[in-house]
Design an enzyme around this catalytic site. Structure first.
Site, PDB file in Angstrom:
ATOM      1  N   LYS A  14      63.861 -28.398   5.822  1.00 53.44           N
ATOM      2  CA  LYS A  14      65.034 -28.669   5.013  1.00 53.44           C
ATOM      3  C   LYS A  14      64.983 -29.993   4.223  1.00 53.44           C
ATOM      4  O   LYS A  14      65.232 -30.235   3.178  1.00 53.44           O
ATOM      5  CB  LYS A  14      66.328 -28.434   5.751  1.00 53.44           C
ATOM      6  CG  LYS A  14      66.429 -27.132   6.307  1.00 53.44           C
ATOM      7  CD  LYS A  14      67.784 -26.945   6.933  1.00 53.44           C
ATOM      8  CE  LYS A  14      68.016 -27.800   8.172  1.00 53.44           C
ATOM      9  NZ  LYS A  14      67.176 -27.538   9.205  1.00 53.44           N
ATOM     10  N   ARG A  89      76.256 -24.376   8.240  1.00 58.99           N
ATOM     11  CA  ARG A  89      75.530 -23.678   9.525  1.00 58.99           C
ATOM     12  C   ARG A  89      76.196 -22.614  10.257  1.00 58.99           C
ATOM     13  O   ARG A  89      75.761 -22.431  11.317  1.00 58.99           O
ATOM     14  CB  ARG A  89      75.191 -24.958  10.306  1.00 58.99           C
ATOM     15  CG  ARG A  89      73.904 -25.671  10.306  1.00 58.99           C
ATOM     16  CD  ARG A  89      73.719 -26.948  10.944  1.00 58.99           C
ATOM     17  NE  ARG A  89      72.461 -27.318  11.558  1.00 58.99           N
ATOM     18  CZ  ARG A  89      71.708 -28.248  11.080  1.00 58.99           C
ATOM     19  NH1 ARG A  89      72.145 -28.710   9.932  1.00 58.99           N
ATOM     20  NH2 ARG A  89      70.532 -28.593  11.591  1.00 58.99           N
ATOM     21  N   ARG A 128      57.393 -35.094  15.067  1.00 57.66           N
ATOM     22  CA  ARG A 128      58.408 -36.165  14.671  1.00 57.66           C
ATOM     23  C   ARG A 128      58.776 -37.073  15.574  1.00 57.66           C
ATOM     24  O   ARG A 128      59.274 -38.158  15.352  1.00 57.66           O
ATOM     25  CB  ARG A 128      59.379 -35.289  13.886  1.00 57.66           C
ATOM     26  CG  ARG A 128      60.507 -36.547  13.177  1.00 57.66           C
ATOM     27  CD  ARG A 128      61.439 -35.484  12.221  1.00 57.66           C
ATOM     28  NE  ARG A 128      62.249 -34.750  12.909  1.00 57.66           N
ATOM     29  CZ  ARG A 128      63.418 -34.090  12.531  1.00 57.66           C
ATOM     30  NH1 ARG A 128      63.440 -34.174  11.344  1.00 57.66           N
ATOM     31  NH2 ARG A 128      64.165 -33.479  13.223  1.00 57.66           N
ATOM     32  N   ARG A 134      64.827 -40.002  16.934  1.00 55.47           N
ATOM     33  CA  ARG A 134      66.005 -39.186  16.839  1.00 55.47           C
ATOM     34  C   ARG A 134      66.151 -38.868  18.499  1.00 55.47           C
ATOM     35  O   ARG A 134      65.256 -38.215  19.055  1.00 55.47           O
ATOM     36  CB  ARG A 134      65.989 -38.164  15.933  1.00 55.47           C
ATOM     37  CG  ARG A 134      66.530 -38.656  14.651  1.00 55.47           C
ATOM     38  CD  ARG A 134      66.069 -37.433  13.809  1.00 55.47           C
ATOM     39  NE  ARG A 134      66.402 -36.188  14.024  1.00 55.47           N
ATOM     40  CZ  ARG A 134      66.895 -35.158  13.059  1.00 55.47           C
ATOM     41  NH1 ARG A 134      66.440 -35.495  11.920  1.00 55.47           N
ATOM     42  NH2 ARG A 134      67.544 -34.056  13.456  1.00 55.47           N
ATOM     43  N   ARG A 145      68.439 -26.459  20.258  1.00 57.14           N
ATOM     44  CA  ARG A 145      68.822 -26.316  18.818  1.00 57.14           C
ATOM     45  C   ARG A 145      68.296 -24.993  17.983  1.00 57.14           C
ATOM     46  O   ARG A 145      68.976 -24.396  17.263  1.00 57.14           O
ATOM     47  CB  ARG A 145      68.351 -27.581  17.932  1.00 57.14           C
ATOM     48  CG  ARG A 145      69.051 -28.907  18.321  1.00 57.14           C
ATOM     49  CD  ARG A 145      68.056 -30.152  17.979  1.00 57.14           C
ATOM     50  NE  ARG A 145      67.781 -30.288  16.483  1.00 57.14           N
ATOM     51  CZ  ARG A 145      66.635 -30.971  16.184  1.00 57.14           C
ATOM     52  NH1 ARG A 145      66.079 -31.490  16.991  1.00 57.14           N
ATOM     53  NH2 ARG A 145      66.811 -31.098  15.060  1.00 57.14           N
TER      54      ARG A 145
HETATM   55  P1  B4P Z   1      63.100 -31.032   8.575  1.00 58.87           P
HETATM   56  O1  B4P Z   1      63.110 -29.488   8.882  1.00 58.87           O
HETATM   57  O2  B4P Z   1      62.838 -31.367   7.316  1.00 58.87           O
HETATM   58  O3  B4P Z   1      63.991 -31.856   9.554  1.00 58.87           O
HETATM   59  P2  B4P Z   1      65.465 -31.743   9.090  1.00 58.87           P
HETATM   60  O4  B4P Z   1      65.946 -31.748   7.912  1.00 58.87           O
HETATM   61  O5  B4P Z   1      65.598 -33.413   9.773  1.00 58.87           O
HETATM   62  O6  B4P Z   1      66.302 -30.850   9.853  1.00 58.87           O
HETATM   63  P3  B4P Z   1      67.105 -30.676  11.391  1.00 58.87           P
HETATM   64  O7  B4P Z   1      67.566 -29.552  11.454  1.00 58.87           O
HETATM   65  O8  B4P Z   1      66.094 -31.170  12.170  1.00 58.87           O
HETATM   66  O9  B4P Z   1      68.164 -31.554  11.348  1.00 58.87           O
HETATM   67  P4  B4P Z   1      69.510 -31.999  10.689  1.00 58.87           P
HETATM   68  O10 B4P Z   1      69.423 -33.421  10.140  1.00 58.87           O
HETATM   69  O11 B4P Z   1      69.591 -31.045   9.539  1.00 58.87           O
HETATM   70  O12 B4P Z   1      61.620 -31.469   9.214  1.00 58.87           O
HETATM   71  C1  B4P Z   1      61.172 -31.500  10.540  1.00 58.87           C
HETATM   72  C2  B4P Z   1      59.603 -32.230  10.750  1.00 58.87           C
HETATM   73  O13 B4P Z   1      58.640 -31.067  10.134  1.00 58.87           O
HETATM   74  C3  B4P Z   1      59.245 -33.432   9.979  1.00 58.87           C
HETATM   75  O14 B4P Z   1      58.710 -34.204  10.463  1.00 58.87           O
HETATM   76  C4  B4P Z   1      58.499 -33.122   8.655  1.00 58.87           C
HETATM   77  O15 B4P Z   1      57.570 -34.217   8.271  1.00 58.87           O
HETATM   78  C5  B4P Z   1      57.704 -31.904   9.252  1.00 58.87           C
HETATM   79  N1  B4P Z   1      57.622 -30.908   8.024  1.00 58.87           N
HETATM   80  C6  B4P Z   1      58.180 -30.328   7.379  1.00 58.87           C
HETATM   81  N2  B4P Z   1      57.831 -29.764   6.225  1.00 58.87           N
HETATM   82  C7  B4P Z   1      56.522 -29.396   6.733  1.00 58.87           C
HETATM   83  C8  B4P Z   1      55.426 -28.642   6.531  1.00 58.87           C
HETATM   84  N3  B4P Z   1      55.546 -27.624   5.342  1.00 58.87           N
HETATM   85  N4  B4P Z   1      54.254 -28.587   7.063  1.00 58.87           N
HETATM   86  C9  B4P Z   1      54.222 -29.749   8.228  1.00 58.87           C
HETATM   87  N5  B4P Z   1      55.196 -30.359   8.646  1.00 58.87           N
HETATM   88  C10 B4P Z   1      56.431 -30.229   7.809  1.00 58.87           C
HETATM   89  O16 B4P Z   1      70.527 -31.788  11.778  1.00 58.87           O
HETATM   90  C11 B4P Z   1      70.425 -32.633  13.047  1.00 58.87           C
HETATM   91  C12 B4P Z   1      71.629 -32.190  13.816  1.00 58.87           C
HETATM   92  O17 B4P Z   1      72.961 -32.617  13.240  1.00 58.87           O
HETATM   93  C13 B4P Z   1      72.165 -30.858  14.180  1.00 58.87           C
HETATM   94  O18 B4P Z   1      71.371 -30.196  15.535  1.00 58.87           O
HETATM   95  C14 B4P Z   1      73.581 -30.790  14.570  1.00 58.87           C
HETATM   96  O19 B4P Z   1      74.035 -31.350  15.697  1.00 58.87           O
HETATM   97  C15 B4P Z   1      74.110 -31.714  13.633  1.00 58.87           C
HETATM   98  N6  B4P Z   1      74.524 -31.003  12.188  1.00 58.87           N
HETATM   99  C16 B4P Z   1      74.159 -31.246  11.009  1.00 58.87           C
HETATM  100  N7  B4P Z   1      74.574 -30.428  10.230  1.00 58.87           N
HETATM  101  C17 B4P Z   1      75.622 -29.651  10.789  1.00 58.87           C
HETATM  102  C18 B4P Z   1      76.529 -28.830  10.489  1.00 58.87           C
HETATM  103  N8  B4P Z   1      76.639 -28.201   8.919  1.00 58.87           N
HETATM  104  N9  B4P Z   1      77.253 -28.357  11.238  1.00 58.87           N
HETATM  105  C19 B4P Z   1      77.079 -28.967  12.563  1.00 58.87           C
HETATM  106  N10 B4P Z   1      76.586 -29.638  12.922  1.00 58.87           N
HETATM  107  C20 B4P Z   1      75.553 -30.191  12.064  1.00 58.87           C
END
Ligand code: B4P
Length: 200
Positions: A14, A89, A128, A134, A145
Site C-alpha cells: 500500500k 480499515r 522490512r 518499526r 496484524r
Molecule cells: P507496504 O505494504 O507498502 O507497507 P505499509 O504501507 O507500511 O502497510 P502496513 O499495513 O504494514 O502498515 P500501516 O502503516 O498501514 O510494504 C511492506 C514491505 O513490502 C516494504 O518493505 C516494501 O518494500 C515491500 N514491498 C512492497 N511491494 C512489494 C512488491 N511488489 N514486491 C516485493 N516487496 C514489496 O499500518 C500500521 C499500523 O497502524 C496498523 O497495524 C494499525 O495498528 C495502525 N493503523 C493504520 N491505519 C489504521 C486505521 N485506519 N485504523 C486503525 N489503525 C490503523
C-alpha cells in the site's frame, strides 16, 4: 477531485504503491499508519495510547484515527485529490468516511485492493523489519496484524464491491508490474468519467 483508497493486508505494498500513484496523478497522500507513527514520535500522551495498540498488532480506535484523518484533510484545501493509504480499515470507519466525504461532496472514486499471499506478506515484512525500526514488524505481531486484517478489514471488500468501486489487483508481482496494473485501472476509470462527461 480524484479520491482513491488503497487497501490490502499489511505488507501488500500500500505505502509503496501510494508513493507512485501520488506522483503520477498529483494526489495528496494520507497514510493513517504514518499519522499514527508521527504522533508516537512526539511522545505525547495520545502517542503513548496509540503505541499500546500498534505494538500488539491491533487497530487504533476509530475515533483517534478519524480525528487525525479529518484534521489532515482540512489542512489540504488546495488538494486535487487524495490517496488514502490504510484507511478505512473497518466497516465502521468506512461508513463514517462516506458521511465525511458526502458533506464535502467529494466521494471515493476507486478502491484498489491489492492481493498478496500470506507467505509473501511475512517474507516482505520480515525483510522490512531489518531496517525499518518499526516495533510492529516482529513475526508474532505480523501474524496478529494479518489476523486483524482478515477479521476486521476484509469485510470492506464486499462493502466496496456493492458500491461498485472495488478493483482487485494481484500484488504478487514486481513493484513496477503492480504499479502498471494499478495505473491501468485508474486510467480506465478516468477515461470512463471523461466519456460520461462528454455524453452529458
Ligand atoms: P507496504 O505494504 O507498502 O507497507 P505499509 O504501507 O507500511 O502497510 P502496513 O499495513 O504494514 O502498515 P500501516 O502503516 O498501514 O510494504 C511492506 C514491505 O513490502 C516494504 O518493505 C516494501 O518494500 C515491500 N514491498 C512492497 N511491494 C512489494 C512488491 N511488489 N514486491 C516485493 N516487496 C514489496 O499500518 C500500521 C499500523 O497502524 C496498523 O497495524 C494499525 O495498528 C495502525 N493503523 C493504520 N491505519 C489504521 C486505521 N485506519 N485504523 C486503525 N489503525 C490503523
Amino acid at each position: 477531485m480524484l479520491n482513491i483508497v488503497i487497501f490490502g493486508p499489511p505488507g501488500s505494498g500500500k505505502g509503496t504503491q501510494s508513493c507512485r500513484i501520488l506522483e503520477k496523478y498529483s494526489l495528496t497522500h494520507i497514510s493513517t499508519g504514518d499519522l499514527m507513527r508521527e504522533e508516537m514520535a512526539q511522545d505525547s500522551a495520545l502517542g503513548e495510547q496509540i503505541r499500546k495498540y500498534i505494538n500488539k498488532g491491533l487497530l487504533v480506535p476509530d475515533e483517534i484515527v478519524i480525528c487525525k484523518l479529518n484534521n489532515t484533510i482540512e489542512k489540504h484545501t488546495d488538494a486535487k485529490g487524495f490517496i488514502f493509504d490504510g484507511f478505512p480499515r473497518t466497516i465502521n470507519q468506512a461508513i463514517l468516511f462516506d458521511d465525511m466525504l458526502d458533506l464535502r461532496a467529494t466521494p471515493i472514486d476507486l478502491v484498489i485492493s491489492v492481493d498478496v499471499a500470506e507467505e509473501e506478506l511475512l517474507k516482505r515484512l520480515a525483510g522490512r523489519s531489518e531496517d525499518s525500526g518499526r516495533s510492529d514488524d516482529k513475526e508474532e505481531i505480523i501474524w496478529k496484524r494479518i489476523d486483524v486484517y482478515k477479521s476486521q478489514s476484509l469485510p470492506l471488500v464486499s462493502y466496496y464491491s456493492q458500491q461498485e468501486k472495488l478493483v482487485k489487483i494481484n500484488g504478487m508481482d514486481h513493484v513496477d508490474a503492480v504499479f502498471g496494473k494499478i495505473s491501468l485501472a485508474i486510467d480506465t476509470y478516468l477515461e470512463k468519467q471523461e466519456v460520461l462527461t462528454e455524453v452529458r
